[in-house]
Design a protein around this motif. Structure first.
Motif, mmCIF file in Angstrom:
data_model
loop_
_atom_site.group_PDB
_atom_site.id
_atom_site.type_symbol
_atom_site.label_atom_id
_atom_site.label_comp_id
_atom_site.label_asym_id
_atom_site.label_seq_id
_atom_site.Cartn_x
_atom_site.Cartn_y
_atom_site.Cartn_z
ATOM 1 N N VAL A 198 27.608 49.202 39.512
ATOM 2 C CA VAL A 198 28.560 48.502 40.380
ATOM 3 C C VAL A 198 29.800 48.191 39.540
ATOM 4 O O VAL A 198 29.748 47.348 38.640
ATOM 5 C CB VAL A 198 27.971 47.196 40.943
ATOM 6 C CG1 VAL A 198 29.001 46.498 41.827
ATOM 7 C CG2 VAL A 198 26.684 47.463 41.711
ATOM 8 N N PRO A 199 30.924 48.878 39.776
ATOM 9 C CA PRO A 199 32.130 48.621 38.985
ATOM 10 C C PRO A 199 32.736 47.260 39.317
ATOM 11 O O PRO A 199 32.868 46.905 40.489
ATOM 12 C CB PRO A 199 33.082 49.749 39.398
ATOM 13 C CG PRO A 199 32.235 50.758 40.110
ATOM 14 C CD PRO A 199 31.117 49.991 40.732
ATOM 15 N N VAL A 200 33.094 46.496 38.277
ATOM 16 C CA VAL A 200 33.746 45.199 38.477
ATOM 17 C C VAL A 200 34.910 45.094 37.494
ATOM 18 O O VAL A 200 34.701 45.073 36.274
ATOM 19 C CB VAL A 200 32.784 44.021 38.252
ATOM 20 C CG1 VAL A 200 33.506 42.700 38.524
ATOM 21 C CG2 VAL A 200 31.542 44.137 39.115
ATOM 22 N N GLN A 201 36.117 45.048 38.014
ATOM 23 C CA GLN A 201 37.264 44.873 37.138
ATOM 24 C C GLN A 201 37.277 43.440 36.613
ATOM 25 O O GLN A 201 37.184 42.477 37.381
ATOM 26 C CB GLN A 201 38.563 45.170 37.881
ATOM 27 C CG GLN A 201 39.777 45.227 36.973
ATOM 28 C CD GLN A 201 40.995 45.752 37.703
ATOM 29 O OE1 GLN A 201 41.220 45.449 38.879
ATOM 30 N NE2 GLN A 201 41.798 46.563 37.031
ATOM 31 N N CYS A 202 37.374 43.309 35.306
ATOM 32 C CA CYS A 202 37.256 41.976 34.705
ATOM 33 C C CYS A 202 37.987 41.930 33.374
ATOM 34 O O CYS A 202 37.787 42.796 32.514
ATOM 35 C CB CYS A 202 35.777 41.646 34.497
ATOM 36 S SG CYS A 202 35.477 40.070 33.671
ATOM 37 N N ASP A 203 38.834 40.936 33.217
ATOM 38 C CA ASP A 203 39.439 40.615 31.929
ATOM 39 C C ASP A 203 38.647 39.434 31.376
ATOM 40 O O ASP A 203 38.792 38.307 31.855
ATOM 41 C CB ASP A 203 40.908 40.251 32.099
ATOM 42 C CG ASP A 203 41.577 39.852 30.795
ATOM 43 O OD1 ASP A 203 40.887 39.776 29.759
ATOM 44 O OD2 ASP A 203 42.801 39.594 30.819
ATOM 45 N N SER B 246 38.607 32.612 34.889
ATOM 46 C CA SER B 246 38.323 32.818 36.306
ATOM 47 C C SER B 246 37.661 34.172 36.528
ATOM 48 O O SER B 246 36.775 34.310 37.390
ATOM 49 C CB SER B 246 39.605 32.707 37.136
ATOM 50 O OG SER B 246 40.543 33.701 36.772
ATOM 51 N N ASP B 247 38.055 35.184 35.735
ATOM 52 C CA ASP B 247 37.405 36.499 35.824
ATOM 53 C C ASP B 247 35.959 36.426 35.350
ATOM 54 O O ASP B 247 35.078 37.074 35.920
ATOM 55 C CB ASP B 247 38.166 37.531 34.987
ATOM 56 C CG ASP B 247 39.284 38.210 35.763
ATOM 57 O OD1 ASP B 247 39.691 37.668 36.809
ATOM 58 O OD2 ASP B 247 39.764 39.271 35.318
ATOM 59 N N ARG B 248 35.716 35.637 34.312
ATOM 60 C CA ARG B 248 34.345 35.499 33.809
ATOM 61 C C ARG B 248 33.442 34.876 34.871
ATOM 62 O O ARG B 248 32.333 35.349 35.127
ATOM 63 C CB ARG B 248 34.333 34.661 32.527
ATOM 64 C CG ARG B 248 35.064 35.306 31.353
ATOM 65 C CD ARG B 248 34.815 34.577 30.052
ATOM 66 N NE ARG B 248 35.437 33.287 29.938
ATOM 67 C CZ ARG B 248 36.419 32.993 29.080
ATOM 68 N NH1 ARG B 248 36.918 33.936 28.296
ATOM 69 N NH2 ARG B 248 36.899 31.771 29.002
ATOM 70 N N LYS B 249 33.926 33.815 35.481
ATOM 71 C CA LYS B 249 33.139 33.171 36.533
ATOM 72 C C LYS B 249 32.938 34.115 37.714
ATOM 73 O O LYS B 249 31.853 34.188 38.296
ATOM 74 C CB LYS B 249 33.834 31.889 36.995
ATOM 75 C CG LYS B 249 33.840 30.774 35.954
ATOM 76 C CD LYS B 249 34.609 29.566 36.464
ATOM 77 C CE LYS B 249 34.616 28.438 35.437
ATOM 78 N NZ LYS B 249 35.449 27.293 35.874
#
Length: 262
Positions: free
Chosen positions: A68-73, A78-81
């Motif tokens: 499942v691709p998830v774009q995350c910085d 907020s991206d981590r959560k």
């Protein structure tokens, strides 16, 4: 298939199979993280492959079922959560967390700036800590999980002139963090271990193996006489993610061809 071979296969599946489990792998768009995501998905897990380069994650998802691709910085809280929330919203659980994302710093201490030093720690150490705490905070009583932090031989020994102060500090800190979280969370059913890769030919080590001098340095100082190749570390992560390592926590698993044993 004989009864004996069927029994052996069932035993191995029980030990190493990840069917029905959900995993997060950060830094999954390339290098070691790409291999980790493929391996965990191949063992049956639903893998939330996280990175900034979404196009690469989609390519991985098209190739490997269960991704499942998830774009995350990961430097963005907020991206981590949101990454942990995405896993729980879609799978209702998070069994495996592989904190793999990282970046190198400059090799010479005099080249380090305060901003740059802090930036390396944010990616390589701080982000993984917060992801782990968010994941642990969502774990229900009685559930179990395995968190795996990817460190480096540079966190164990000096590799000057290659390495760098900020990178060494972040990777040594990862090992200390692994032990401490294992101690705090063991009775909650959360195992926390670390994998220490040696020299692998990835984006992180760009130029190391294409240069005769540095490639020779790796060969001379590694007991197996070579750097690591694609896939040779994946079994260590699968081992720690699976029930095969159910009685292990707070440990450092070194996969370096004998580099640190010299």
């Amino acid at each position: 298939m004989t009864n004996n071979s069927s029994a052996r296969e069932s035993m191995l599946t029980a030990m190493f199979g990840l069917s029905g489990r959900a995993a997060i792998v950060t830094g999954a768009s390339s290098g070691l993280g790409l291999g980790f995501a493929r391996t965990l998905a191949g063992a049956g897990a639903t893998v939330y492959a996280a990175a900034r380069r979404l196009d690469r994650l989609h390519a991985l998802g098209d190739e490997v079922p269960g991704i499942v691709p998830v774009q995350c910085d990961i430097t963005d809280d907020s991206d981590r959560k949101a990454l942990v929330d995405e896993c729980y919203n879609r799978s209702g659980r998070l069994d495996i967390l592989v904190n793999n994302a990282g970046k190198p710093g400059p090799p010479q201490a005099e080249q380090e700036t305060a901003e740059g030093f802090n930036s390396i720690l944010e990616v390589n150490l701080v982000a993984g800590f917060h992801l782990a705490t968010y994941a642990a905070g969502r774990l229900a009583e009685g559930e179990q999980a395995s968190y795996i932090n990817i460190s480096s031989v540079i966190g164990l020994v000096s590799t000057a002139p290659i390495g760098g102060a900020s990178y060494a500090a972040s990777k040594a800190g990862t090992l200390g963090l692994t032990r401490e979280l294992a101690g705090q969370w063991g009775r909650r059913g959360i195992r926390v271990n670390a994998v220490v890769p040696g020299w692998f030919d990835t984006e992180m080590t760009d130029g190391l193996f294409s240069n005769d001098k540095s490639a020779g340095w790796v060969r001379r100082n590694t007991m197996l006489g070579r750097g690591g190749t694609d896939g040779e570390i994946n079994g260590a992560v699968l081992f720690l993610a699976s029930d095969a390592s159910i009685y292990m926590t707070g440990q450092t698993l070194v996969v370096d061809g004998g580099w640190t044993a010299r």
